[in-house]
Design a protein around this motif. Structure first.
Motif, short mmCIF file in Angstrom:
data_model
loop_
_atom_site.label_atom_id
_atom_site.label_comp_id
_atom_site.label_asym_id
_atom_site.label_seq_id
_atom_site.Cartn_x
_atom_site.Cartn_y
_atom_site.Cartn_z
N ALA A 16 4.55 51.75 26.03
CA ALA A 16 5.78 50.98 25.90
C ALA A 16 6.81 51.42 26.94
O ALA A 16 7.49 50.59 27.55
CB ALA A 16 6.34 51.13 24.49
N GLY A 17 6.90 52.75 27.14
CA GLY A 17 7.85 53.27 28.14
C GLY A 17 7.51 52.81 29.54
O GLY A 17 8.39 52.39 30.30
N GLY A 19 5.77 50.18 30.31
CA GLY A 19 5.99 48.74 30.36
C GLY A 19 7.46 48.40 30.56
O GLY A 19 7.81 47.53 31.37
N MET A 20 8.34 49.10 29.84
CA MET A 20 9.79 48.85 29.99
C MET A 20 10.26 49.22 31.40
O MET A 20 11.05 48.49 32.01
CB MET A 20 10.56 49.67 28.95
CG MET A 20 10.40 49.15 27.53
SD MET A 20 11.07 47.48 27.32
CE MET A 20 12.80 47.78 27.60
N THR A 21 9.77 50.34 31.91
CA THR A 21 10.15 50.75 33.26
C THR A 21 9.72 49.70 34.27
O THR A 21 10.48 49.33 35.17
CB THR A 21 9.50 52.11 33.61
OG1 THR A 21 9.93 53.07 32.64
CG2 THR A 21 9.89 52.56 35.01
N TRP A 22 8.49 49.20 34.13
CA TRP A 22 7.98 48.18 35.06
C TRP A 22 8.83 46.92 34.98
O TRP A 22 9.18 46.33 36.00
CB TRP A 22 6.52 47.86 34.73
CG TRP A 22 5.95 46.83 35.67
CD1 TRP A 22 5.38 47.05 36.88
CD2 TRP A 22 5.91 45.41 35.46
NE1 TRP A 22 4.98 45.87 37.46
CE2 TRP A 22 5.30 44.84 36.60
CE3 TRP A 22 6.33 44.58 34.43
CZ2 TRP A 22 5.11 43.47 36.75
CZ3 TRP A 22 6.14 43.21 34.57
CH2 TRP A 22 5.53 42.66 35.71
N LEU A 23 9.19 46.50 33.76
CA LEU A 23 10.00 45.29 33.58
C LEU A 23 11.37 45.45 34.24
O LEU A 23 11.85 44.53 34.92
CB LEU A 23 10.17 44.97 32.09
CG LEU A 23 8.96 44.34 31.40
CD1 LEU A 23 9.21 44.24 29.89
CD2 LEU A 23 8.68 42.97 31.98
N VAL A 24 12.00 46.61 34.05
CA VAL A 24 13.32 46.84 34.65
C VAL A 24 13.23 46.83 36.17
O VAL A 24 14.04 46.19 36.85
CB VAL A 24 13.92 48.18 34.14
CG1 VAL A 24 15.15 48.57 34.95
CG2 VAL A 24 14.25 48.08 32.66
N GLU A 25 12.23 47.53 36.71
CA GLU A 25 12.06 47.55 38.17
C GLU A 25 11.75 46.16 38.71
O GLU A 25 12.29 45.75 39.74
CB GLU A 25 10.94 48.53 38.56
CG GLU A 25 11.34 49.98 38.40
CD GLU A 25 10.20 50.93 38.78
OE1 GLU A 25 9.12 50.45 39.15
OE2 GLU A 25 10.41 52.14 38.70
#
Length: 201
Positions: A16-17, A19-25
């Motif tokens: 999840a972490g 995935g969230m990092t990828w989405l933000v970037e």
């Protein structure tokens, strides 16, 4: 909670972490790219007075293919405008120096006078010809206001070659190369003025 469940929970949190990092970037990448382009543009366009144009010249390249001139080659060009009227042309010039090619960005106003010159790439000797890459560059700034006819053709040379210009200390070949490239660019602008300015001044 047993050990297996704990490991699964940790793995899910990690996924999840990530995935969230990828989405933000991924979401912020276009904004970062745009901001980087603006920074790069400002670094290149500091050869132009800041309030002299209102377009984005680097996003509107001129239809120039590589053009071989007497002592240099033009790699491309851009037009700066204000309220839709051309105010300057920027020419990317490449000329052979002492240790390799020197690439210059040369800004010429609509009347054919040099506004500014900046070195984009060079491999000259450090502490000698390598000073051509300094910014701001006092020696290059000395050409501001010059044009194809001021001085006359014979004046576009070093004083030691019976011209009008001093050289950078210890860098005769580099200095000659830059002077020749500037003179080439001014001649080209003068001959292609209408096309470069978009059909009028």
């Amino acid at each position: 909670m047993n050990r297996s469940a704990s490991l699964i929970s940790v793995a899910l949190l990690a996924v999840a972490g990530i995935g969230m990092t990828w989405l933000v970037e991924h979401a912020s990448a276009p904004q970062i790219a745009t901001e980087q382009q603006l920074i790069d543009s400002r670094k290149l366009l500091d050869v132009l007075p800041p309030d002299s144009y209102d377009n984005q010249p680097l996003q509107q390249p001129l239809a120039l293919n590589a053009v071989d001139l007497a002592h240099s080659k033009l790699l491309g060009g851009y037009r700066a405008t204000r309220h839709g009227q051309p105010v300057a042309v920027l020419l990317r010039s490449q000329t052979p120096g002492y240790a390799g090619s020197i690439e210059l960005l040369i800004a010429i106003d609509a009347s054919g006078r040099l506004l500014g010159v900046k070195t984009l790439a060079q491999s000259e000797t450090p502490a000698l010809g390598g000073h051509i890459a300094d910014w701001p560059n006092g020696w290059l700034q000395g050409f501001s206001g010059k044009s194809r006819s001021e001085p006359a053709d014979a004046g576009w040379a070093l004083k030691k070659d019976q011209g009008q210009f001093d050289q950078m200390a210890g860098a005769t070949i580099t200095s000659r190369a830059a002077i020749n490239a500037l003179h080439d660019a001014l001649r080209y602008f003068d001959e292609q003025r209408s096309a470069l300015l978009g059909g009028g001044t």
